[in-house]
Design an enzyme around this catalytic site. Structure first.
Site: not given
Length: 496
Positions: A233, A254, A288
């Site tokens: 996150s 990422e 994601c």
């Protein structure tokens, strides 16, 4: 779900998943799968020390030879694709074809890395000084710390490890506490490949850490970790980033992605519907790169949204091991609670909700939700890791692009159009501000050949293909004087 048989075929000793304080459950029905031991700070420090010593040896092995180890790893993954893919599904809940696809992605990046091991190219640079030449060379970096998330429990490790290994580095991997079994299985396959490779692969070249936040902090703070590659996150990135920066370590982040799509008037509607359904509902919205916001041109909005709602209602939700299921469960109750918190807020903002209800139990199975919302604000601007798609009207492409780019993240984006001018504007410097921009395909499902990553609060890191390998190496500019004179650059004179 006979975990013991699967783990045995993957070469994992029974003691590694039957004795420990961490209970591992499956999101399929909530049952307990295994119990694994947690690594404390002392164990983490020891493993990092082993990895550092391994690096000091591995960096001296020629890169094409290092590629041979990754080739052997790819062979092990091919031979055990079915078992590892099934284990991915059991442990994280994605449907079986996606579990198998994740292992195929590991195989693909191994193939890519093997070729790369003979292509770690530098540069020859012209020197302004007579009798001199300059060049740029890439050297191994050090030990790479890999922190991965539950939703891609093994692929993200392979993106990092395959490249790191051919670049001459060692790896220490901390998987999500929610998915340790797949990590243990992959470690077993790596050790098989290393045994086949021979003594040139030192002990501790690749290792795993099973632990909680404290274990992760040890990994992040250790100066022997040259690069921290962390997937998770944005909140996690805000904590990891400053800690690594404070010791001048390297970062590859990422993080979140509040990804958007645009459906233009000229779009192939059938194609767009299929693309939107997979991108928004696939993996139960837990990628994601999942599609979370959709801008549909006003001239086609009513027809498109009605067809989209009908398609959503037809999506089979259920046991991901069942070949008929297209949407599996959310990872846990906390994910379900976050989804309904977001839907409650969306409703309070005037959103009209279709779907979102729990459809079966045990396990946190939900019907993917469509929220027709009148405004692009509030909860719409926040990423919720669940199958919620906010749908809005737009009038002009400029307006849609501006709204798409409004959010804090910049991971992935897409447009469905058959208008060449619209497609090129979307891909231009004044178009999408994301690291990934697609035309006539959704924002998810990236191939390994391209660099994967995003801008803004997504973190700016790049993994996998293209020239992402450079993050795992250190650049050295070299100047060689092959004359008997010593001219200085820029015409400087210093005579003695």
């Amino acid at each position: 779900m006979n975990i013991s048989e699967i783990m045995a075929r993957l070469g994992v000793e029974e003691r590694l998943f039957t004795r420990g304080a961490l209970a591992v459950t499956t999101p399929i029905d909530g049952s307990e799968l295994a119990q694994v031991a947690l690594d404390d700070g002392a164990v983490v420090t020891t493993k990092i020390g082993q990895a550092h010593r391994a690096f000091l040896q591995w960096r001296n092995v020629p890169a094409p030879r290092r590629g041979e180890l990754v080739r052997l790893l790819g062979e092990e993954l091919r031979a055990h694709k079915d078992d590892l893919g099934r284990l991915v599904t059991i442990e994280c809940g994605k449907i079986l074809s996606e579990g198998l696809g994740e292992v195929q992605e590991m195989i693909d990046i191994c193939d890519f890395a093997v070729g790369l091991s003979r292509q770690l190219y530098g540069l020859t640079i012209a020197s302004e000084r007579p009798g001199h030449h300059m060049r740029e060379t890439w050297h191994p970096l050090g030990t790479v710390g890999i922190i991965s998330a539950f939703n891609f429990p093994v692929a993200v490790w392979s993106w990092n490890a395959a490249l790191a290994l051919v670049c001459g580095n060692s790896c220490v991997w901390k998987p999500s506490e929610k998915t340790p079994l797949t990590a243990i299985a992959v470690q077993s396959l790596f050790e098989r490949a290393a045994a086949r490779f021979g003594d040139e692969a030192p002990k501790g070249l690749c290792s795993i850490i099973i632990g909680d936040r404290e274990a992760g902090e040890h990994l992040v703070d250790d100066k022997r970790i040259a690069l921290v590659s962390a997937t998770g996150s944005t909140r996690m990135g805000r904590e990891v980033g400053p800690r690594v920066a404070s010791r001048f370590g390297r970062l590859l982040l990422e993080l979140g992605g509040n990804n958007a799509g645009i459906v233009a008037p000229s779009a192939d509607i059938d194609l767009a519907l299929r693309g939107v359904c997979f991108a928004a509902a696939g993996t139960a919205g837990q990628r994601c790169t999942s599609l979370r916001r959709l801008f549909v041109h006003a001239s086609i909005y009513d027809d498109f949204t009605e067809r989209l709602k009908a398609a959503y209602k037809s999506l089979p939700v259920g046991d991901p091991l069942n070949s008929g299921a297209l949407v599996g469960p959310l990872i846990d109750k906390a994910a379900f609670d976050r989804m309904h918190y977001a839907l409650d807020r969306a409703k309070a903002q005037g959103g009209v909700i279709t779907g979102g209800e729990r459809v079966s139990e045990p396990g946190w199975y939900v019907r993917p939700a469509i929220v027709e919302t009148p405004s692009h604000e509030g909860i719409v601007l926040e990423e919720t890791f669940a199958p919620i798609l906010y749908v809005m009207r737009y009038e002009s492409l400029e307006q849609a692009i501006e709204l798409q780019n409004t959010v804090a993240q910049g991971l992935s984006s897409c447009i469905f159009t058959r208008d060449l001018l619209e497609a090129e504007q979307f891909l231009s410097a004044f178009g999408s501000d994301c690291g990934i921009a697609n035309v006539n395909i959704g924002p998810s499902g990236a191939e390994i050949g391209g660099a994967f990553g995003g801008e803004k609060e997504t973190g700016g890191g790049r993994e996998s293909g293209s020239d992402s390998w450079k993050a795992y190496m250190r650049r050295q500019t070299q100047t060689v004087n092959y004359s008997s004179a010593l001219p200085l650059a820029q015409g400087v004179k210093f005579e003695i």
